[in-house]
Design a protein around this motif. Structure first.
Motif, PDB file in Angstrom:
ATOM      1  N   LYS A  17       2.745   3.385   0.529  1.00 51.78           N
ATOM      2  CA  LYS A  17       3.012   2.317  -0.440  1.00 51.78           C
ATOM      3  C   LYS A  17       3.246   0.960   0.207  1.00 51.78           C
ATOM      4  CE  LYS A  17       4.933   4.922  -4.277  1.00 51.78           C
ATOM      5  NZ  LYS A  17       6.130   5.168  -5.086  1.00 51.78           N
ATOM      6  N   ASN A  18       4.171   0.899   1.140  1.00 46.27           N
ATOM      7  CA  ASN A  18       4.576  -0.384   1.714  1.00 46.27           C
ATOM      8  C   ASN A  18       4.251  -0.538   3.187  1.00 46.27           C
ATOM      9  OD1 ASN A  18       5.785  -1.171  -0.762  1.00 46.27           O
ATOM     10  ND2 ASN A  18       7.542   0.099  -0.261  1.00 46.27           N
ATOM     11  N   CYS A  19       3.465   0.383   3.748  1.00 48.94           N
ATOM     12  CA  CYS A  19       3.209   0.300   5.183  1.00 48.94           C
ATOM     13  C   CYS A  19       1.960   1.085   5.563  1.00 48.94           C
ATOM     14  CB  CYS A  19       4.403   0.839   5.963  1.00 48.94           C
ATOM     15  SG  CYS A  19       4.648   2.616   5.792  1.00 48.94           S
ATOM     16  N   PHE A  20       1.604   0.949   6.816  1.00 44.48           N
ATOM     17  CA  PHE A  20       0.514   1.707   7.420  1.00 44.48           C
ATOM     18  C   PHE A  20       1.084   2.410   8.641  1.00 44.48           C
ATOM     19  CE2 PHE A  20      -1.475  -1.631   5.075  1.00 44.48           C
ATOM     20  CZ  PHE A  20      -2.657  -1.084   4.595  1.00 44.48           C
ATOM     21  N   GLY A  34       3.703  -3.176   8.777  1.00 42.95           N
ATOM     22  CA  GLY A  34       3.687  -3.782   7.451  1.00 42.95           C
ATOM     23  C   GLY A  34       2.274  -4.256   7.140  1.00 42.95           C
ATOM     24  N   ARG A  35       2.051  -4.672   5.904  1.00 51.77           N
ATOM     25  CA  ARG A  35       0.704  -5.093   5.479  1.00 51.77           C
ATOM     26  C   ARG A  35       0.184  -6.248   6.334  1.00 51.77           C
ATOM     27  NH1 ARG A  35      -2.274  -3.238   1.892  1.00 51.77           N
ATOM     28  NH2 ARG A  35      -0.622  -2.100   0.840  1.00 51.77           N
ATOM     29  N   GLU A  36       1.022  -7.274   6.585  1.00 52.14           N
ATOM     30  CA  GLU A  36       0.567  -8.419   7.388  1.00 52.14           C
ATOM     31  C   GLU A  36       0.227  -8.006   8.812  1.00 52.14           C
ATOM     32  OE1 GLU A  36       2.672 -12.142   7.486  1.00 52.14           O
ATOM     33  OE2 GLU A  36       3.251 -11.892   5.379  1.00 52.14           O
ATOM     34  N   GLU A  37       1.075  -7.158   9.398  1.00 56.87           N
ATOM     35  CA  GLU A  37       0.819  -6.681  10.758  1.00 56.87           C
ATOM     36  C   GLU A  37      -0.474  -5.875  10.815  1.00 56.87           C
ATOM     37  OE1 GLU A  37       5.259  -5.925  12.524  1.00 56.87           O
ATOM     38  OE2 GLU A  37       4.528  -4.595  10.942  1.00 56.87           O
ATOM     39  N   PHE A  41      -3.852  -6.325  12.953  1.00 52.95           N
ATOM     40  CA  PHE A  41      -4.396  -5.217  13.750  1.00 52.95           C
ATOM     41  C   PHE A  41      -5.885  -5.051  13.458  1.00 52.95           C
ATOM     42  CE2 PHE A  41      -5.198  -0.534  13.816  1.00 52.95           C
ATOM     43  CZ  PHE A  41      -5.198  -0.379  15.186  1.00 52.95           C
ATOM     44  N   GLU A  42      -6.273  -5.222  12.212  1.00 54.85           N
ATOM     45  CA  GLU A  42      -7.681  -5.112  11.816  1.00 54.85           C
ATOM     46  C   GLU A  42      -8.504  -6.305  12.310  1.00 54.85           C
ATOM     47  OE1 GLU A  42      -9.611  -2.721   9.880  1.00 54.85           O
ATOM     48  OE2 GLU A  42      -7.989  -1.578  10.777  1.00 54.85           O
TER      49      GLU A  42
END
Length: 128
Positions: A17-20, A34-37, A41-42
């Motif tokens: 939900k809130n992370c990878f 987190g989503r921004e991190e 990374f991508e």
């Protein structure tokens, strides 16, 4: 500078939900992003120096010149030569885990219990 790096072939990503969660099987590292991190990374061109350094330390990002498959083969040869002097058997009589840990990679795996006939065959194989 960023063009000299690539994401590791050994990364496995699970989105929550809130992370990878990024697990690197070659270096046995697990990182929660987190989503921004994860977006950095991508797209390593948009990654801060500090975060890029962390990715490199975790083995998630490697230099373009690194032959990861070659490293893997070296690790396997070393492990088989020095670490496994006796057979190693892992027996899982059940796959009925109900913990449902958020980091588990076993999603979609067939669950079940070992049948009695398989136990008998397993004992015979181990005795051989």
């Amino acid at each position: 500078m960023r063009m000299n790096y690539k994401r590791s072939k050994f990364n496995y990503v699970v989105e929550r939900k809130n992370c990878f969660l990024v697990y690197n099987t070659l270096y046995s590292s697990l990182t929660r992003l987190g989503r921004e991190e994860y977006l950095m990374f991508e797209n390593l061109d948009k990654c801060s120096d500090e975060l890029l350094y962390d990715f490199i330390q975790q083995g998630m990002v490697v230099d373009n010149s690194v032959d990861e498959l070659g490293l893997y083969n070296i690790y396997i040869k070393l492990a088989s030569k020095y670490y496994f002097t006796k057979p190693n058997i892992t027996i899982t009589p059940t796959m009925e885990c109900n913990a449902r840990c958020f980091y588990c990679y076993e999603e979609g795996v067939r669950h079940g219990k070992m049948k009695n006939e398989h136990i008998s065959r397993l004992v015979k194989m181990i005795k051989k």
